[in-house]
Design a protein around this motif. Structure first.
Motif, PDB file in Angstrom:
ATOM      1  N   GLU A 161      71.312  79.091  -4.112  1.00 51.59           N
ATOM      2  CA  GLU A 161      70.745  80.375  -3.376  1.00 51.59           C
ATOM      3  C   GLU A 161      70.244  81.195  -4.322  1.00 51.59           C
ATOM      4  O   GLU A 161      69.454  82.132  -3.965  1.00 51.59           O
ATOM      5  CB  GLU A 161      71.701  80.870  -2.560  1.00 51.59           C
ATOM      6  CG  GLU A 161      72.419  79.859  -1.520  1.00 51.59           C
ATOM      7  CD  GLU A 161      71.385  79.624  -0.605  1.00 51.59           C
ATOM      8  OE1 GLU A 161      70.229  80.186  -0.352  1.00 51.59           O
ATOM      9  OE2 GLU A 161      71.348  78.292  -0.123  1.00 51.59           O
ATOM     10  N   ASN A 162      70.967  80.964  -5.568  1.00 54.52           N
ATOM     11  CA  ASN A 162      70.269  82.069  -6.689  1.00 54.52           C
ATOM     12  C   ASN A 162      70.085  81.589  -7.948  1.00 54.52           C
ATOM     13  O   ASN A 162      70.769  82.020  -8.942  1.00 54.52           O
ATOM     14  CB  ASN A 162      71.481  83.299  -6.707  1.00 54.52           C
ATOM     15  CG  ASN A 162      71.100  84.446  -7.706  1.00 54.52           C
ATOM     16  OD1 ASN A 162      69.982  84.813  -7.817  1.00 54.52           O
ATOM     17  ND2 ASN A 162      72.131  84.962  -8.277  1.00 54.52           N
ATOM     18  N   LEU A 203      65.028  75.377 -13.066  1.00 54.03           N
ATOM     19  CA  LEU A 203      65.861  75.192 -11.485  1.00 54.03           C
ATOM     20  C   LEU A 203      65.093  75.508 -10.426  1.00 54.03           C
ATOM     21  O   LEU A 203      65.263  75.017  -9.484  1.00 54.03           O
ATOM     22  CB  LEU A 203      67.294  75.880 -11.881  1.00 54.03           C
ATOM     23  CG  LEU A 203      68.158  75.662 -10.745  1.00 54.03           C
ATOM     24  CD1 LEU A 203      68.524  74.157 -10.363  1.00 54.03           C
ATOM     25  CD2 LEU A 203      69.893  76.145 -10.821  1.00 54.03           C
ATOM     26  N   LYS A 204      64.555  76.696 -10.576  1.00 54.89           N
ATOM     27  CA  LYS A 204      63.715  76.920  -9.393  1.00 54.89           C
ATOM     28  C   LYS A 204      62.727  75.823  -9.009  1.00 54.89           C
ATOM     29  O   LYS A 204      62.178  75.648  -7.861  1.00 54.89           O
ATOM     30  CB  LYS A 204      63.122  78.428  -9.655  1.00 54.89           C
ATOM     31  CG  LYS A 204      64.087  79.536  -9.726  1.00 54.89           C
ATOM     32  CD  LYS A 204      63.309  80.964 -10.092  1.00 54.89           C
ATOM     33  CE  LYS A 204      64.408  81.931 -10.080  1.00 54.89           C
ATOM     34  NZ  LYS A 204      63.820  83.454 -10.696  1.00 54.89           N
ATOM     35  N   ALA A 205      62.046  75.586  -9.943  1.00 64.55           N
ATOM     36  CA  ALA A 205      60.986  74.680  -9.891  1.00 64.55           C
ATOM     37  C   ALA A 205      61.639  73.223  -9.569  1.00 64.55           C
ATOM     38  O   ALA A 205      61.014  72.520  -8.460  1.00 64.55           O
ATOM     39  CB  ALA A 205      60.191  74.331 -11.156  1.00 64.55           C
ATOM     40  N   PHE A 206      62.663  72.917  -9.857  1.00 66.36           N
ATOM     41  CA  PHE A 206      63.196  71.728  -9.420  1.00 66.36           C
ATOM     42  C   PHE A 206      63.847  71.843  -8.121  1.00 66.36           C
ATOM     43  O   PHE A 206      63.565  71.004  -7.257  1.00 66.36           O
ATOM     44  CB  PHE A 206      64.391  71.400 -10.342  1.00 66.36           C
ATOM     45  CG  PHE A 206      65.313  70.211 -10.011  1.00 66.36           C
ATOM     46  CD1 PHE A 206      64.815  68.787 -10.380  1.00 66.36           C
ATOM     47  CD2 PHE A 206      66.415  70.277  -9.539  1.00 66.36           C
ATOM     48  CE1 PHE A 206      65.749  67.902  -9.853  1.00 66.36           C
ATOM     49  CE2 PHE A 206      67.264  69.124  -8.939  1.00 66.36           C
ATOM     50  CZ  PHE A 206      66.999  67.845  -9.238  1.00 66.36           C
ATOM     51  N   LEU A 207      64.258  72.793  -7.497  1.00 61.95           N
ATOM     52  CA  LEU A 207      64.962  72.844  -6.126  1.00 61.95           C
ATOM     53  C   LEU A 207      63.716  72.831  -5.403  1.00 61.95           C
ATOM     54  O   LEU A 207      63.620  72.541  -4.303  1.00 61.95           O
ATOM     55  CB  LEU A 207      65.676  74.343  -6.095  1.00 61.95           C
ATOM     56  CG  LEU A 207      66.978  74.186  -6.731  1.00 61.95           C
ATOM     57  CD1 LEU A 207      67.792  75.428  -6.680  1.00 61.95           C
ATOM     58  CD2 LEU A 207      67.933  72.706  -6.312  1.00 61.95           C
ATOM     59  N   ALA A 223      79.127  77.634  -9.092  1.00 63.48           N
ATOM     60  CA  ALA A 223      79.336  77.239  -7.275  1.00 63.48           C
ATOM     61  C   ALA A 223      77.979  76.858  -6.823  1.00 63.48           C
ATOM     62  O   ALA A 223      77.127  77.324  -7.219  1.00 63.48           O
ATOM     63  CB  ALA A 223      80.044  78.211  -6.835  1.00 63.48           C
ATOM     64  N   PRO A 224      78.220  76.025  -5.858  1.00 64.71           N
ATOM     65  CA  PRO A 224      77.153  75.649  -5.237  1.00 64.71           C
ATOM     66  C   PRO A 224      76.159  76.436  -4.427  1.00 64.71           C
ATOM     67  O   PRO A 224      74.790  76.614  -4.991  1.00 64.71           O
ATOM     68  CB  PRO A 224      77.568  74.716  -4.126  1.00 64.71           C
ATOM     69  CG  PRO A 224      78.551  74.063  -4.458  1.00 64.71           C
ATOM     70  CD  PRO A 224      79.528  75.227  -5.240  1.00 64.71           C
ATOM     71  N   ASP A 225      76.623  77.633  -3.923  1.00 63.22           N
ATOM     72  CA  ASP A 225      75.921  78.632  -3.442  1.00 63.22           C
ATOM     73  C   ASP A 225      75.403  79.417  -4.586  1.00 63.22           C
ATOM     74  O   ASP A 225      73.887  79.966  -4.186  1.00 63.22           O
ATOM     75  CB  ASP A 225      76.841  79.658  -2.442  1.00 63.22           C
ATOM     76  CG  ASP A 225      77.398  79.124  -1.281  1.00 63.22           C
ATOM     77  OD1 ASP A 225      76.714  78.280  -0.929  1.00 63.22           O
ATOM     78  OD2 ASP A 225      78.170  79.580  -0.575  1.00 63.22           O
ATOM     79  N   GLU A 226      75.909  79.725  -5.682  1.00 65.77           N
ATOM     80  CA  GLU A 226      75.149  80.142  -6.633  1.00 65.77           C
ATOM     81  C   GLU A 226      74.104  79.591  -7.297  1.00 65.77           C
ATOM     82  O   GLU A 226      72.977  80.123  -7.574  1.00 65.77           O
ATOM     83  CB  GLU A 226      76.158  80.613  -7.868  1.00 65.77           C
ATOM     84  CG  GLU A 226      75.533  81.376  -9.181  1.00 65.77           C
ATOM     85  CD  GLU A 226      76.926  81.375 -10.022  1.00 65.77           C
ATOM     86  OE1 GLU A 226      76.526  81.907 -11.239  1.00 65.77           O
ATOM     87  OE2 GLU A 226      77.868  80.842  -9.714  1.00 65.77           O
TER      88      GLU A 226
END
Length: 250
Positions: free
Chosen positions: A234-235, A241-245, A228-231
């Motif tokens: 936000e997490n 993925l952390k680096a991409f965001l 889900a988008p929030d998942e």
């Protein structure tokens, strides 16, 4: 019941493996956003779904009917291929409108060729779709007379003219400036509100977070994270993925 199920899709170009076993499913009315860096396989995935490329392995199933099976050995006819492609509509990042035709002609050309009704019925539907995207007054204009945002809205209407079950977007705003991006995203949001099933390859993270029912993060030919988008936003679990965001929050 899933409207679309993709299992172990693999695709290589020469010795380069671009899709390395992609599997996911979506339900009717879902909006699936596909995010990831350039070269991660997002566009190739859309092209395989739309039969513009053919995967080497895997299956694609729409409404419990297998429309692609990499293990099949029997060649299919041109007519069968046309029918398979009708399950999907595709909106390209570069619009791909026919420059020699008016806006209305761009919408009616394929339905007339496929005999999707009388000429009057097809033109009425095309005009209704132009009203839907806010461009009915441009029906007699040529693509060169439109802004980029207007051209992309025509491209969306053209994709809808064949009544696809699943509408795909390949970076629909990447060629637009911020002002024009907003008008295109507004149309896509309105389609989501009408329960149109959509797959959207996008670099618009706020759009993906607000409109999607599900997000896939592709990295080097695999689905590295999904949820889900929030998942996802936000997490994030993986460092990739952390680096991409983080690159989008700068």
């Amino acid at each position: 019941m899933s409207i679309l199920e993709v299992k172990d899709l693999r695709k290589s170009f020469s010795k380069t493996e671009v899709l390395k076993g992609i599997s996911f499913s979506i339900e009717k009315g879902d909006v699936l956003s596909i995010i990831g860096s350039s070269g991660s396989g997002k566009t190739t995935l859309l092209r395989c779904l739309n039969s513009l490329e053919f995967a080497d392995e895997g299956t694609i199933t729409v409404n419990d009917t297998v429309i692609f099976d990499g293990a099949a050995t029997k060649a299919i006819s041109d007519e069968e291929m046309r029918q398979k492609r009708l399950h999907f509509g595709l909106v390209f990042q570069s619009f791909n409108l026919f420059p020699q035709y008016t806006v209305l002609e761009n919408l009616t050309l394929a339905p007339k060729l496929l005999k999707k009704g009388t000429a009057e019925e097809i033109e009425k539907k095309a005009f209704d779709l132009l009203e839907k995207v806010g461009l009915s007054e441009k029906k007699d204009n040529y693509p060169c007379e439109l802004s980029g945002g207007q051209q992309q809205r025509v491209a969306i209407a053209r994709a809808l003219a064949l009544d696809p079950e699943i509408l795909c977007f390949d970076e629909p705003t990447s060629a637009l400036d911020p002002e024009l991006t907003g008008e295109v995203l507004k149309v896509i949001r309105s389609l989501a509100d009408q329960n149109m099933t959509m797959l959207v390859v996008t670099h618009e993270m706020s759009f993906a977070k607000d409109v999607s029912t599900k997000v896939l993060f592709m990295d080097d030919g695999v689905i590295a994270e999904e949820g889900a988008p929030d998942e996802v936003f936000e997490n994030p679990k993986s460092d990739r993925l952390k680096a991409f965001l983080a690159s989008y929050s700068k």
